[in-house]
Enzyme design. Structure first.
Site, short mmCIF file in Angstrom:
data_model
loop_
_atom_site.label_atom_id
_atom_site.label_comp_id
_atom_site.label_asym_id
_atom_site.label_seq_id
_atom_site.Cartn_x
_atom_site.Cartn_y
_atom_site.Cartn_z
N SER A 21 0.82 -1.22 0.00
CA SER A 21 0.00 0.00 0.00
C SER A 21 0.85 1.27 0.00
O SER A 21 0.32 2.36 -0.16
CB SER A 21 -0.95 0.00 1.20
OG SER A 21 -0.22 0.14 2.39
N LYS A 70 -6.12 4.77 8.02
CA LYS A 70 -4.96 5.54 7.53
C LYS A 70 -5.30 7.02 7.45
O LYS A 70 -4.51 7.88 7.88
CB LYS A 70 -4.54 5.02 6.16
CG LYS A 70 -3.85 3.65 6.24
CD LYS A 70 -3.58 3.08 4.87
CE LYS A 70 -2.82 1.77 4.98
NZ LYS A 70 -2.70 1.08 3.69
#
Lengths: 264, 803
Positions: B654, B697
């Site tokens: 990611s 996040k």
């Protein structure tokens, strides 16, 4: 019950020889001696016939169990009898310690029956051991042990009752033992005087449970058969000329499978 | 390229409109007894329970907390209710081979009846047999036999004694036996001196006679045991006769009661024969025996007539559904217990204990797959039973040779059970791959989904399920708002605005905690606020680590820039999972470059602190650079990437978008706005792909920014394909609405790099060239420069070598 008094200084003698069962008899004798606080004397008879036989050159002994044959000499007989006497002495010491009675051992060489008869004449209570021939009667003995004597509990205590003072004392002792051991009391009475003697015995026993057994007067053999059939832990015999059964039949000594107690 | 606009608040959180829920609170909802969101698993379980073929056992797989056990148990109980209670099973003594007890099958409830009958029989015989042996007739017959023996012996001995007497010899008892002694004229045993005076003939005659008598006595003595044995046999036969007389009637009554069961009748025949043979046991006269298997010793002599009912279904109307929490080998297949006796261990058939397979026989058995696999030999034991279709109790210690004592071998019992294993998917796949028997024995896979579609219908279904849980758990009912908040939380757990998580354990935990808060406030219903408080409190209890990390960032211990611009430096985003709670953590990623051979060095991988997926993402970057900027010349740079201040394993791809942007910045010399954080993975052609944990996040970077100052410049770049997954916290959504924070969704690397640098990424023109001032143009020019420099460097080196 009008308690028949035991004479003071009562003497109790147990007569034993090598061929007779000693342990049960000694314990019974110790019981009696402790009960009347008497000195217990064990009379061990060394059968004189055995010594005579052992002197013969061809003397042999057949083992009771296996039938094996082995030489029999004076030393072997002496050693065997000494071992028996030693065993009796130890048993006596044990009983003396346990019951707090005085005991003594007397070893006499002679014939068992005559010694027993003589002891019966001289002593208040004589206990005669039964023949160790039960070892030959393995099955019968086993059955005797196995059978719970017509119900659970120990085998009965038997006594002969002829109304004499000796019989009254024998009855009292038999009653005490039957109660103490939880055993049935069986009283043997001559048939011809059954009613009177049974009533008399009943009167003497009071509430104590009892079973009467009528047999033909003087026929000790019938009493013996009854004892063998029903089992017995002790058999009391009153000594005296007035006994309806006459004198003690010698065969009783050979056939009984329980101690025989002669009460004067 | 059109300018990328930040996401509007509508897509950041998809609320559940509580006004559209068709109830005021969950008490208005009708009882829900179904299962939501598991049509595939339900179909598989129904199929598996319906098919009566070997091997069609079920493996229910899925994550824990999805209600697998509850659903499986409920369906199995429904199926079991349609079936009759199975047979009872008993173990009885094997009179022929005592160490192999026999199994008896009886209709449900009859096992206990037989056991009680046998106990009553033992009790009755305990009085009937002694009474029979007390009878006068028995005694007189025994006495007759004894008398016969005595007479036989006495007759033999007295006859011998008489004959001896006729020869003037006496039969004497000695201390140890018998002897014959010659008599003198007075009838006394002859003295030796008298014997010596006899003539040799007389002496010889006497000796010969004595010898003859001794031989005959020996024969008699040796004959006596034979006579005794004969008498014992006769008495034993008499005992049998009496025993048969006493037992026949009582056993006949039991036989009559069980005459419809031939096996039981045959067993009772054996019992009768044995009782007659061992009638003395009832009279308390049995000889203590060696006690093989503990049977035969006097106190236990009658134990062999007992019945060990190992399975009793008395009063039950349905097939059993058994769940074993501790599936050890012996818990499953049963065991033989021992008891200490005279310093040794003994056992008998009454110490056979049933296992779960016995209890579930004729029904269903639910087991936790992991526990079965982690218990020694439990998996092998289960497979063996299913394969052979019988339950064989074999003590493990014996099978392994740890114990060599005499033990039992109980007769195996036929097995008819449907086993349902519950476990994680990975277990199913591993077993399918590595255990060849697994596929033959567990042919039905019931795959439990973790998510279901979120729509108006499923919202109502979810609400009914919540209502049922509230009733089952004795919780307060929930109002519309509380249910709506749970639906939203479920979506958040599913990480998808279009899905609901059916990981019900988490939902139940929240409900219980919300109930606590509601009751604390003396409320009658659980409201949205209680649910929110439960969620917040749970996070608070678990976020100590998050607070420490964020504090370290605020204090500059962990270096994260949220303003200014830097070349080759970017804020990546990672997720830390702490069990029941996960949160996002910004991480500084830096890139450096120099002349080289085209390698991108991943320092995380070089130090073995990077996972395989992360390494794969970095390798993709090299190919992206080569294919985009060095198609006509060698990729002559060497770059290195590192997660700064990262001391643990970095896994996942990611961060590959952020890493690529950092590389492009380093190559182009264009600085990156540090007010941005980036997450997303890239492929070789520069497309940005979805990642996990997008909400955490974004929230993680937001928290760091808010701890300083929200400038309105701060933003997060996410893959566009992650937009449907956004279920952000209220405060994040509010900050976006206020223009204090932004979230951008991108599809391609060019969009991301343009946002981060504020410079157009650039598209190749007709001459296949990027605009010179674009990011791509600068990168390409830098790489060409490096390639040229490398070529020149190569020539210089060749020249030096020639010289």
């Amino acid at each position: 019950m009008n308690e028949p008094q035991q004479k003071s200084g009562t003497r109790v003698t147990v007569v034993i020889d090598a061929s007779r069962s000693s342990v049960d008899t000694l314990k019974t004798a110790a019981d009696i001696a402790a009960r009347v606080q008497a000195h217990l004397m064990a009379l061990f008879i060394e059968d004189i016939n055995l010594f005579s036989l052992a002197e013969l050159p061809f003397a042999r002994e057949l083992d009771r169990t296996s039938g094996a044959s082995r030489p029999l000499d004076r030393h072997a007989v002496t050693r065997a009898l000494q071992a028996d006497a030693e065993r009796i002495r130890q048993l006596l010491e044990n009983e003396s310690a346990q019951r707090q009675i005085k005991t003594s051992l007397k070893v006499v060489r002679g014939h068992y029956v005559s010694a027993a008869m003589q002891a019966a004449e001289e002593t208040d209570v004589v206990i005669l051991s039964h023949v160790a021939g039960v070892r030959l009667r393995t099955v019968a003995a086993r059955m005797q042990r196995r059978r719970p004597a017509r119900g659970a509990g120990p085998r009965p205590v038997w006594t002969v009752f002829d109304g004499s003072p000796a019989a009254q004392r024998a009855l009292a002792m038999a009653r005490d033992f039957s109660i103490e051991r939880g055993a049935e009391l069986v009283v043997v009475i001559a048939r011809r005087s059954f009613k009177r003697l049974a009533a008399e015995a009943k009167d003497l026993l009071g509430d104590a449970p009892v079973r009467f057994r009528a047999i033909a007067g003087g026929d000790a053999g019938e009493a013996l058969r009854a004892i063998l059939a029903e089992g017995s832990s002790m058999f009391f015999w009153p000594r005296g000329e007035s006994s309806l059964f006459g004198k003690l039949p010698a065969f009783l000594l050979d056939e009984l499978v329980c101690p025989l107690i002669i009460v004067s | 390229m059109p300018r990328i606009e930040p996401l509007t608040t509508e897509v950041l959180y998809t609320p559940c409109d509580s006004s559209r829920l068709p109830f005021q609170d969950t008490s208005d909802l009708e009882e829900f007894d179904g299962v939501i969101g598991q049509p595939r698993a339900l179909g598989a379980i129904n199929f598996g329970t319906g098919i009566a073929r070997d091997g069609f056992n079920i493996f229910a797989m899925g994550s824990s907390g999805t209600g697998r056990f509850t659903i499986v148990k409920r369906i199995l109980e429904q199926q079991a209710a349609k079936r009759d209670a199975p047979s009872d099973w008993c173990y009885v003594y094997n009179f022929g081979t005592p160490h192999k007890p026999n199994a008896l099958r009886l209709p449900a409830g009859r096992g206990v009846t037989l056991r009680d009958d046998m106990q009553q029989l033992i009790e009755d015989l305990g009085s009937a047999i002694p009474s029979a042996f007390e009878a006068e007739e028995y005694h007189s017959r025994v006495e007759k036999l004894e008398q016969e023996l005595n007479e036989r012996r006495d007759q033999a001995l007295s006859q011998l004694a008489t004959e001896a007497g006729e020869h003037n010899i006496r039969f004497l008892h000695t201390p140890a036996g018998f002897a014959f002694a010659p008599l003198d004229k007075k009838g006394e045993v002859i003295r030796p001196e008298s014997f010596e005076q006899l003539s040799p003939e007389d002496k010889q005659n006497i000796e010969r006679t004595v010898e003859d008598l001794q031989k005959r006595l020996q024969r008699i003595i040796r004959q006596i045991p034979i006579w005794q044995k004969e008498t014992r046999e006769k008495i034993k036969e008499l005992d049998r006769e009496i025993g048969r007389y006493a037992a026949d009637h009582l056993i006949g009554l039991i036989k009559d009661r069980h005459k419809d069961l031939p096996e039981v009748v045959a067993y009772l025949d054996d019992v009768e024969r044995d009782i007659v043979e061992h009638v003395r046991d009832f009279r308390g006269e049995s000889e203590p025996q060696a006690g093989l298997l503990g049977i035969g010793s006097k106190p236990d002599a009658l134990n062999r007539y007992n019945v060990n009912v190992i399975i009793d279904h008395d009063g039950e109307q349905a097939a059993p559904v058994v769940y074993q929490d501790l599936p050890t080998y012996s818990n499953m297949v049963g065991r033989v217990e021992y008891r200490a006796q005279m310093g040794t261990l003994v056992t008998d058939f009454m110490l056979i204990k049933s296992g779960d397979l016995h209890r579930a026989n004729g029904g269903y058995l639910i087991l936790d797959a992991m526990r079965v696999l982690t218990q020694p030999f439990a998996w092998d034991g289960l497979k063996r039973a299913l394969r052979s279709r019988e339950i064989r109790i074999e003590p493990l210690e014996k099978a392994l040779g740890f114990m060599s004592t005499v033990s039992l071998e109980p007769e195996p019992i036929p097995l008819d059970v449907k086993v349902v294993l519950i476990g994680e998917r990975m277990l199913y796949y591993l077993l399918s791959r590595y255990d060849p028997e697994f596929s033959d024995l567990f042919k039905v896979a019931a795959d439990f989904d973790e998510r279901m579609d979120r729509d108006a219908d499923s919202n109502v279904q979810f609400a009914r399920l919540v209502g049922r849980i509230a009733r089952q758990e004795s919780l307060l009912d929930l109002d519309q708002g509380a249910v709506a908040r749970l639906i939203e939380h479920s979506s958040r757990l599913a990480e998808d605005t279009e899905k609901l998580s059916i990981h019900m354990r988490e939902i139940v935990d929240i409900m219980q905690e919300a109930d606590f808060h509601a009751r604390q406030g003396a409320q009658q219903l659980i409201s949205r606020g209680h649910v929110q408080q439960a969620i917040d409190d749970k996070i608070y209890r678990l976020d100590r680590v998050r607070e420490h990390i964020y504090e370290a960032i605020r204090r500059g211990t962990l270096k994260i820039d949220i303003k200014d611009e830097k070349v080759g430096q970017i804020n990546g985003l990672s997720v830390l999972d702490l069990g029941g709670f996960s949160f996002g953590q910004p991480a500084r990623i830096t890139a450096t470059m120099r002349l080289g051979s085209g390698k991108v060095i991943d320092i995380q991988r070089e130090t073995e602190m990077g996972g395989n997926i992360h390494s794969k993402g970095v390798l993709i970057l090299s190919n992206y650079l080569a294919s985009h900027y060095a198609r006509g010349h060698p990729l002559s740079m060497s770059a290195s990437l590192v997660f700064e201040q990262s001391y643990g394993l970095v896994e996942g791809d990611s961060a590959s978008l952020a890493e690529l942007c950092a590389l492009l910045s380093a190559l182009s010399g264009l600085p990156i706005k540090q007010s941005f954080a980036v997450t997303g993975s890239v492929n070789q052609i520069g497309e940005v792909q979805a990642i996990g944990g997008v909400n955490q996040k974004i929230e993680g970077f937001f928290d760091i920014c808010r701890a300083g100052e929200l400038t309105g410049e701060q933003a997060v770049l996410i893959p566009r394909s992650n937009v449907p997954h956004l279920m952000l916290r209220d405060d994040v959504v509010a900050a976006v609405a206020a223009g204090e924070f932004e979230i951008y969704a991108v599809d391609a690397v060019d969009q991301a790099v343009a946002l981060l640098t504020g410079v157009e990424a650039g598209v190749r023109d007709r001459n296949d060239e990027y605009p010179p001032d674009s990011v791509n143009g600068k990168v390409e020019r830098a790489l060409i420069g490096l390639a040229t420099r490398r070529r020149e460097y190569g020539r210089e080196r060749e020249d030096r070598d020639k010289e």
